[in-house]
Scaffold this active site. Structure first.
Site, PDB file in Angstrom:
ATOM      1  N   GLU A   1       0.866  -1.178   0.060  1.00 45.52           N
ATOM      2  CA  GLU A   1      -0.056  -0.038   0.020  1.00 45.52           C
ATOM      3  C   GLU A   1       0.888   1.186  -0.015  1.00 45.52           C
ATOM      4  O   GLU A   1       1.654   1.421   1.006  1.00 45.52           O
ATOM      5  CB  GLU A   1      -1.075   0.265   1.331  1.00 45.52           C
ATOM      6  CG  GLU A   1      -1.826   1.089   1.290  1.00 45.52           C
ATOM      7  CD  GLU A   1      -2.619   1.297   2.433  1.00 45.52           C
ATOM      8  OE1 GLU A   1      -2.602   2.304   3.307  1.00 45.52           O
ATOM      9  OE2 GLU A   1      -3.618   0.432   2.556  1.00 45.52           O
TER      10      GLU A   1
ATOM     11  N   CYS B   1      -1.898   8.265   4.748  1.00 48.13           N
ATOM     12  CA  CYS B   1      -1.805   7.796   3.327  1.00 48.13           C
ATOM     13  C   CYS B   1      -3.023   8.053   2.573  1.00 48.13           C
ATOM     14  O   CYS B   1      -3.023   8.340   1.387  1.00 48.13           O
ATOM     15  CB  CYS B   1      -1.531   6.435   3.405  1.00 48.13           C
ATOM     16  SG  CYS B   1      -2.818   5.316   4.058  1.00 48.13           S
TER      17      CYS B   1
END
Length: 466
Positions: A243, A277
Site C-alpha cells: 500500500e 496515506c
C-alpha cells in the site's frame, strides 16, 4: 534508548553506521540506532526460517492465543510506545496513543480471524474427497512507515503470524527506537524468532527484500519505495503486497452545506498534519458553493494552526518538500488564502494551508504532498469533478460529499480507486479489505483479505483405491 552492542576498541575496527534521530518539535536529539548490515539481515532471515519449521505446525487456535498474549503485552507498553512516537515523529501524544491502541485491537482481531481462516469443500466425483487448505508462505519481510508505525506494523505482523508465517520486521528509519521497542514487546510474547526486528535505512530494506529465503514482502510506504520492492521481488519470486502513496480527491457537490463540507475537508487534509496515506490531497468544489466553502475552510485551517496540539511534520526534509510544492503552485497562479509560510523557531512545523485557483497541471494536484495543504480547484459540474478526480496515476481512495444518491452511485462506479467514501473522509465498517490500484500499490493490505495474501492455497483430491 538505543540498543548498541559492545563496541570493539581495536583501532582497526570499522565504524558502524548509525541513524541519528532528532525530535521534530524541538530539533533536540532523541538518540542513535545502529544500522543493520548485510550479515545482520541474513542472520535475521535464517533465524526466522528456522523458527518457521515449528511455528507453522502450531495449531491456528494456539497461534490465536499467542497473538492475544502479544496484544496484551502491547497494551501494557502503550504509554512508552506513544512517548517514543511523539519524540521521534512529532505525532501528538493522544494521537500516538490512539495508534498504539488501534494496533492492540488489530492484533486481537487477527487472533479471532486467524483460526477461522478456512478452505473450501469442492464438488467432484461423489466417491472422492476434494477440498482446499490455506498454508503459510514462510518468512514474511514486513517494511512499515513512520506515520502510524504501531498500528500498521501490528496489522501486517499479526496477519502473518496468525497464519503460521514468521516475520522479519524493518521499521521506518524515522522511528527506529519505537521499532526496536515494538520488536521486543511482540517478540517477547511469541516463541523465539517468530518475529525478528532489523533496524536500518532504505539500504537495509533493499537487502532484506533481496535476501534468499524471503517468501513474501508486505510494504506500506512511498510509491517510489514500493516500486523498487516490486522490481526486486520479481527477481526472487517473493509475493508482494504493498500500500503506497495516494493523491486522494475530495469532491464537494453543489447541494451540500459548505460549512460542513469545509469541516470534512479540514479533517481530511490536516489530520496528523496531512501525514496520512488516505489524506485529502486535492479538493474539487462546485462553483455554486465555492466561496462559502473556501471561507469556512480558511477558518478551519487557521484554527488548527493556532492549536498547540497541531503537530509538526516528521522532519525538515519533508517540510522542505511540502513547501516546494506550495511555492511551485503559487508561481503557477495559485493563491494562498492562509498558511504557505515556513514558521520560525526550532522544529519542522508547517501551517495548515489553503490554496485556491489550483489547476490539474500543478504538481500539488498531481502528486502526493503529505503535508497540511488543501489545494482547491473550482469546477462547474459534478461530472467535471468526477472526470478530474479519475484522471490520476494513483488509485488509493477518494471521497464524495453529496446529497444525491445518483451522484454517489455514479462516483462509486466511475472512480478508479480501491476505496470510495461518501459523506465521510474517514471511517468504514470493520472487516473491509480494499486493493489499491496503479501507483498506489497492489493486494489486500488489511482486513480479512490480508489473511488470503499471507497464505498459499493447496487443492487436495482423495480418490478411492480399487
Amino acid at each position: 534508548m538505543s540498543l548498541h552492542p559492545i563496541r570493539s576498541t581495536e583501532p582497526t575496527a570499522a565504524p558502524e553506521a548509525e541513524m541519528v534521530i532528532s525530535d521534530p518539535r524541538t530539533g533536540e536529539p532523541v538518540g542513535r540506532v545502529r544500522i543493520a548490515d548485510q550479515a545482520d539481515v541474513a542472520a535475521a532471515v535464517e533465524r526466522t526460517r528456522d523458527a518457521f519449521r515449528s511455528w507453522s505446525e502450531v495449531s491456528p487456535a494456539e497461534r490465536g492465543v499467542r497473538l492475544r498474549t502479544a496484544a496484551s503485552a502491547l497494551s501494557a507498553h502503550a504509554d512508552e510506545l506513544a512517548e517514543l512516537n511523539e519524540r521521534e515523529t512529532g505525532k501528538p501524544r493522544a494521537d500516538a496513543l490512539g495508534g498504539v491502541l488501534a494496533g492492540v485491537a488489530t492484533l486481537e482481531q487477527y487472533a479471532e480471524l486467524g483460526p477461522l481462516h478456512t478452505g473450501r469443500t469442492l464438488r467432484g466425483d461423489p466417491s472422492a474427497i476434494d477440498y482446499t487448505v490455506a498454508e503459510p508462505r514462510g518468512v514474511v519481510a514486513v517494511i512499515t512507515p513512520w506515520n502510524d508505525p504501531v498500528a500498521v506494523a501490528a496489522g501486517l505482523i499479526g496477519a502473518a503470524v496468525v497464519t503460521g508465517n514468521t516475520v522479519v520486521h524493518k521499521p521506518s528509519e524515522r522511528c527506529p527506537h519505537l521499532g526496536e521497542l515494538l520488536g521486543r514487546v511482540l517478540g517477547g510474547a511469541l516463541p523465539p524468532d517468530v518475529v525478528v526486528t532489523v533496524s536500518g535505512d532504505a539500504g537495509t530494506g533493499a537487502q532484506l527484500v533481496a535476501q534468499p529465503g524471503v517468501s513474501m514482502v508486505a510494504h506500506v510506504g512511498s510509491t517510489a519505495a514500493g516500486e523498487r520492492i516490486a522490481r526486486a521481488a520479481a527477481l526472487t519470486g517473493a509475493h508482494v503486497v504493498r500500500e503506497n502513496g495516494g493523491n486522494d480527491a475530495l469532491i464537494v457537490d453543489a447541494d451540500v452545506d459548505p460549512v460542513w463540507a469545509a469541516e470534512q475537508a479540514a479533517l481530511g487534509a490536516f489530520a496528523n498534519s496531512g501525514q496520512i496515506c488516505t489524506s485529502v490531497e486535492r479538493i474539487l468544489v462546485h462553483a455554486a458553493i465555492a466561496q462559502p466553502f473556501l471561507s469556512a475552510l480558511v477558518a478551519e485551517a487557521e484554527q488548527r494552526t493556532a492549536d498547540p496540539l497541531f503537530g509538526p511534520l516528521v522532519d525538515t526534509a519533508l517540510r522542505r518538500d511540502v513547501h516546494a510544492q506550495v511555492l511551485e503552485a503559487l508561481e503557477s497562479g495559485a493563491v494562498a488564502l492562509t498558511g504557505a509560510a515556513l514558521s520560525e523557531g526550532a522544529g519542522s512545523f508547517y501551517p495548515a494551508t489553503v490554496l485556491s485557483g489550483c489547476r490539474p497541471t500543478m504538481t500539488i494536484m498531481r502528486e502526493e504532498t503529505f503535508g497540511p495543504v488543501a489545494p482547491v480547484q473550482v469546477v462547474d459540474s459534478f461530472d467535471e469533478a468526477l472526470r478530474l478526480a479519475a484522471d490520476d496515476r494513483y488509485g488509493l481512495a477518494a471521497t464524495v460529499l453529496t446529497r444525491s444518491l445518483e451522484h454517489a452511485a455514479d462516483a462509486a462506479r466511475r472512480l478508479p480507486v480501491g476505496t470510495v467514501k461518501v459523506n465521510a473522509v474517514f471511517g468504514g465498517a470493520p472487516g473491509g479489505s480494499a486493493e489499491p490500484r496503479r501507483a498506489s500499490g497492489s493486494g489486500f493490505g488489511y482486513g480479512p483479505g490480508l489473511l488470503d495474501e499471507m497464505t498459499l492455497t493447496k487443492v487436495v483430491h482423495i480418490g478411492v483405491a480399487p
